[in-house]
Design a protein around this motif. Sequence first.
Motif, short mmCIF file in Angstrom:
data_model
loop_
_atom_site.label_atom_id
_atom_site.label_comp_id
_atom_site.label_asym_id
_atom_site.label_seq_id
_atom_site.Cartn_x
_atom_site.Cartn_y
_atom_site.Cartn_z
N SER A 22 7.91 12.32 6.70
CA SER A 22 7.27 11.52 5.67
C SER A 22 5.92 11.05 6.17
N ILE A 23 5.13 10.59 5.25
CA ILE A 23 3.85 10.00 5.66
C ILE A 23 3.53 8.89 4.67
N GLY A 24 2.92 7.85 5.18
CA GLY A 24 2.62 6.75 4.29
C GLY A 24 1.37 6.02 4.73
N ILE A 25 0.94 5.14 3.86
CA ILE A 25 -0.19 4.29 4.19
C ILE A 25 0.11 2.92 3.62
N SER A 26 -0.23 1.89 4.35
CA SER A 26 -0.02 0.56 3.80
C SER A 26 -1.08 -0.38 4.35
N ARG A 27 -1.34 -1.41 3.61
CA ARG A 27 -2.32 -2.39 4.07
C ARG A 27 -1.87 -3.79 3.66
N THR A 28 -2.00 -4.71 4.60
CA THR A 28 -1.81 -6.12 4.28
C THR A 28 -3.19 -6.63 3.90
N ILE A 29 -3.25 -7.34 2.80
CA ILE A 29 -4.56 -7.75 2.28
C ILE A 29 -4.58 -9.25 2.06
N GLU A 30 -5.76 -9.81 1.88
CA GLU A 30 -5.82 -11.21 1.51
C GLU A 30 -5.18 -11.31 0.12
N PRO A 31 -4.48 -12.40 -0.20
CA PRO A 31 -3.78 -12.45 -1.49
C PRO A 31 -4.73 -12.19 -2.67
#
Length: 424
Positions: free
Chosen positions: A282-291
Amino acid sequence: MKIHIDIDCFFVSAARIIDPSLHNKPVAIGGRSDTKIFDKDALHQSINMQNSGSFVPTFYKTYESKDDDIDAFRDKEGRITGILTTSSYEARAYGIKTAMNITEALKLCPHLIIKAPNMSLYQDLSYKLHHFLSLKVPLIEQASIDEFYGDLSGWVEESDIEYFIDKLRHEIKKELNLPVSIGAAPTRYLAKMATSGAKPFGCKTLYAYNVNEFIDPLPVGSFVGIGKSMRQKLQDAQIHTLGELKKRRGTLESWGPYAKELYKRVTGESDAPIQTTRQRKSIGISRTIEPIFERKELRRRICILARHLSFALLKLDVIPTVFHLAIHYEMNQKSHKNLSLCEVFTEKKFNALCLQLFNEADTQRRLKVIRLSIHCSSFTRDSKKELSLIGFEEEQKMKQLTQNTQKLREKYGIDSLKWGSELS
Ligand SMILES: [Mg+2]
């Protein structure tokens, strides 16, 4: 016997190679997401495809040294934000833990040294350790960026195992300057447990005669594969330790195949072979962002994530058939949506699909969003048979366009072509 090798507080140990003055000090690595990809003027972003293991995050930017301190974790208002991914044992003595908020950590240990992550360095060290281990142990499997399994059966006599792994641990320290802990046991699952008992910078061997003594008092959550929901289920059944679990075969078996298999792993009846090569699943991308509350801005970011992921998928030359999008809201609310689809992969379609998944997954529209992730899995390289014939020509045209785009991006960078929807 199987062995499990795990680098001690890997990211901190890596930072110490670069800066030896960090030794014997409370040090932590901040888990900042690279949110620069969302900048409207983002240019020269790079994607590292070097390691094709499914465990290695593919998307990151190399941080310049000026980012390598606490200031890198300040937002525009100067507030310190983010969470910690790794902490040194000296920091753990102050109660600092993984996933702890940086502000909270600094309250517990005001002189904590916080460093920015350096993914290129981690990948490089991980690669070197893998190579070194392959020279020492015939069967080596990489399980994560800092974890390996090996099979010593037929290679090292059982009576020599303790000596062998202890020597290996010191060789790794000498060659790569990395502290590792090594566990040995009859199965891979038990070897991993042995490693947890060996940390930091130690070795532990479990034999048939002493395995129960070691395993039985441990909390169920310490066993690989026992997550939050299984732990709750076990707790409800008054099962708190692995010893208690072992006495409840019938209970576990009544919960279905997963629990049944789990039971056998705990008792050492079940094992899996060491696999030297591993296909990316599998491959994924994720980002935590400012609300962010603005849905338009969130959709713009989905398009950017989709573009980066699409680039990687084309580079890997795989066609994903299962798509997963997850949204984390503030107040610990989560939502996700899955979709299966067997069609020719084109970037435009992928972009539309991600937006559709986002709209469907976004069930908490009164809340701000703090994290977005997209995952693709169940790859097929040739899905012609399964492809829908309707609109096939149109799809081929789109596929050609996607391939041309990919060529340009490979040459001029992933930011050389963007979608109109990203720029508005
Ligand atoms: Mg580790």
